[in-house]
Design a protein around this motif. Structure first.
Motif, PDB file in Angstrom:
ATOM      1  N   ALA A   1       0.813  -1.217   0.000  1.00  0.00           N
ATOM      2  CA  ALA A   1       0.000   0.000   0.000  1.00  0.00           C
ATOM      3  C   ALA A   1       0.846   1.265   0.000  1.00  0.00           C
ATOM      4  N   PHE A   2       1.966   1.253   0.722  1.00  0.00           N
ATOM      5  CA  PHE A   2       2.787   2.463   0.788  1.00  0.00           C
ATOM      6  C   PHE A   2       3.320   2.845  -0.585  1.00  0.00           C
TER       7      PHE A   2
ATOM      8  N   ASP B   1       0.461   4.134  -2.806  1.00  0.00           N
ATOM      9  CA  ASP B   1       0.076   5.504  -2.460  1.00  0.00           C
ATOM     10  C   ASP B   1       1.101   6.506  -2.982  1.00  0.00           C
ATOM     11  N   ARG B   2       2.373   6.154  -2.856  1.00  0.00           N
ATOM     12  CA  ARG B   2       3.409   7.072  -3.340  1.00  0.00           C
ATOM     13  C   ARG B   2       3.341   7.229  -4.855  1.00  0.00           C
TER      14      ARG B   2
ATOM     15  N   ILE C   1       0.721   6.945  -6.793  1.00  0.00           N
ATOM     16  CA  ILE C   1      -0.452   7.752  -7.151  1.00  0.00           C
ATOM     17  C   ILE C   1      -0.216   9.218  -6.820  1.00  0.00           C
ATOM     18  N   ARG C   2       0.421   9.494  -5.691  1.00  0.00           N
ATOM     19  CA  ARG C   2       0.740  10.883  -5.354  1.00  0.00           C
ATOM     20  C   ARG C   2       1.709  11.489  -6.360  1.00  0.00           C
TER      21      ARG C   2
ATOM     22  N   ASP D   1     -12.521  11.198  -6.993  1.00  0.00           N
ATOM     23  CA  ASP D   1     -12.268   9.900  -6.368  1.00  0.00           C
ATOM     24  C   ASP D   1     -13.507   9.016  -6.430  1.00  0.00           C
TER      25      ASP D   1
ATOM     26  N   ARG E   1      -9.284   8.961  -9.607  1.00  0.00           N
ATOM     27  CA  ARG E   1      -8.611   7.938  -8.804  1.00  0.00           C
ATOM     28  C   ARG E   1      -9.652   6.954  -8.269  1.00  0.00           C
TER      29      ARG E   1
ATOM     30  N   VAL F   1     -10.242   3.533  -5.969  1.00  0.00           N
ATOM     31  CA  VAL F   1      -9.686   2.603  -4.980  1.00  0.00           C
ATOM     32  C   VAL F   1     -10.614   1.405  -4.814  1.00  0.00           C
TER      33      VAL F   1
ATOM     34  N   ARG G   1      -6.620   1.420  -8.561  1.00  0.00           N
ATOM     35  CA  ARG G   1      -5.821   0.777  -7.513  1.00  0.00           C
ATOM     36  C   ARG G   1      -6.415  -0.578  -7.174  1.00  0.00           C
TER      37      ARG G   1
END
Length: 332
Positions: free
Chosen positions: A29-30, A33-34, A36-37, A54, A81, A83, A112
């Motif tokens: 997940a980390f 997330d990075r 996508i950011r 979203d 985005r 999820v 995601r």
């Protein structure tokens, strides 16, 4: 059933780039997330008017994707985005597959998917080339070597010098949580020193660095004197007993002495020497840079240190530090 042929680029989490469809897959997940950011930051830098929307795929309402992808009054670019694709509704699968046939202009759809078989038909469509997408694979980093590479890349990306000992100490301290490891790297990057060393890590995270006797021995045998002494002092300050520390050194040096000069395959030597094949392979790596005289001198130093810490000496810490220095110098 034959596996779907991958027809789209497969990129690392730190190589993300804009595409009409970006599939961010994997269990880490980390990293997801990075990634996508990073994509958001890239698109924002290209056009500050970027609209961001979203969607939760497991709560998807029919028609939601098409509505958000429809051109706005001023035709601003859009980032959508999504999820929880691994738990998506049937309507989401159907409508997203239809969308892939003709993605909207100036729209970036990020999906995601954290793993599992749900949504496989959609994933197969994307990986087969529908939508002209890319995939960012964010797999869990399980091995220490992978975490070491990750930490090294954090410093390389910032153009900072860091020692191998510092990276190993960081990974030892934060191996259970990648987000914490990344955060620790970022904190060290804010340090004013030109080079980040194991001493820097010790200063910031002395309470987190987990040191074992074998970690100290590995550093010393590899010739990393400063790192070995730092690890030794941390082990002792954490309550480690000097006796098992010496025993760890003795175990590794005995293995090195046993296999020194032997060239037969590890599988053949294992039963003969009473060792596992991996121990022989590791011992051969440890022997690089050593010679027989140095090995003999170090074995004698270990024996003398063992006697010192068991009653013959007054200062076991000094005896241990002297032993580490001798071994890090490979007995020469």
């Amino acid at each position: 059933m034959a596996a779907t042929k991958i027809a789209i680029p497969q990129l690392a989490f730190n190589r993300v780039r804009p595409a009409p469809v970006v599939l961010v897959s994997g269990t880490e997940a980390f990293l997801a997330d990075r990634a996508i950011r990073s994509l958001r930051d890239i698109l924002k830098a290209e056009d500050p008017s970027l609209e961001i929307h979203d969607i939760e795929a497991d709560q998807y309402s029919p028609g939601e994707l098409i509505t958000l992808a429809s051109p706005s009054l001023f035709n601003e670019p859009r980032l959508i985005r999504v999820v929880n694709v691994e738990k998506c509704t049937d309507a989401f699968i159907t409508e997203t597959i239809a969308y892939l046939a003709r993605p909207a202009d100036d729209t970036y759809l990020v999906l995601r998917h954290a793993g599992g078989v749900r949504g496989k038909r959609l994933l197969d469509s994307i990986r087969g080339g529908a939508g002209s997408g890319i995939e960012i694979a964010c797999l869990e980093l399980k091995k220490d070597t992978e975490k070491t590479e990750f930490a090294a890349s954090e410093f390389a990306a910032a153009g900072r010098r860091v020692t191998g000992g510092a990276i190993r100490a960081l990974v030892a301290a934060f191996s259970d949580d990648l987000a914490e490891l990344a955060s620790a790297c970022q904190q060290l990057l804010a340090d004013d020193s030109d080079e980040i060393t194991e001493m820097t890590v010790e200063r910031y995270y002395s309470g987190r660095v987990e040191t074992t006797a074998f970690t100290v021995a590995d550093a010393a045998i590899a010739g990393r004197t400063g790192e070995a002494l730092v690890l030794l002092r941390h082990a002792l300050s954490s309550g480690a007993d000097p006796v098992p520390i010496v025993a760890a050194f003795a175990s590794k040096l005995r293995t090195m002495a046993k296999i020194s000069g032997m060239t037969a395959p590890a599988s053949q030597l294992a039963s003969k020497l009473g060792l596992a094949p991996w121990q022989i392979d590791r011992g051969r790596r440890d022997l690089q840079g050593w010679n027989e005289d140095g090995l003999g001198n170090c074995i004698e130093a270990i024996a003398a240190t063992d006697a010192q810490i068991k009653g013959l000496g007054r200062d076991p810490v000094f005896a241990l530090e002297r032993m580490v220095a001798v071994i890090a110098g490979r007995g020469l």
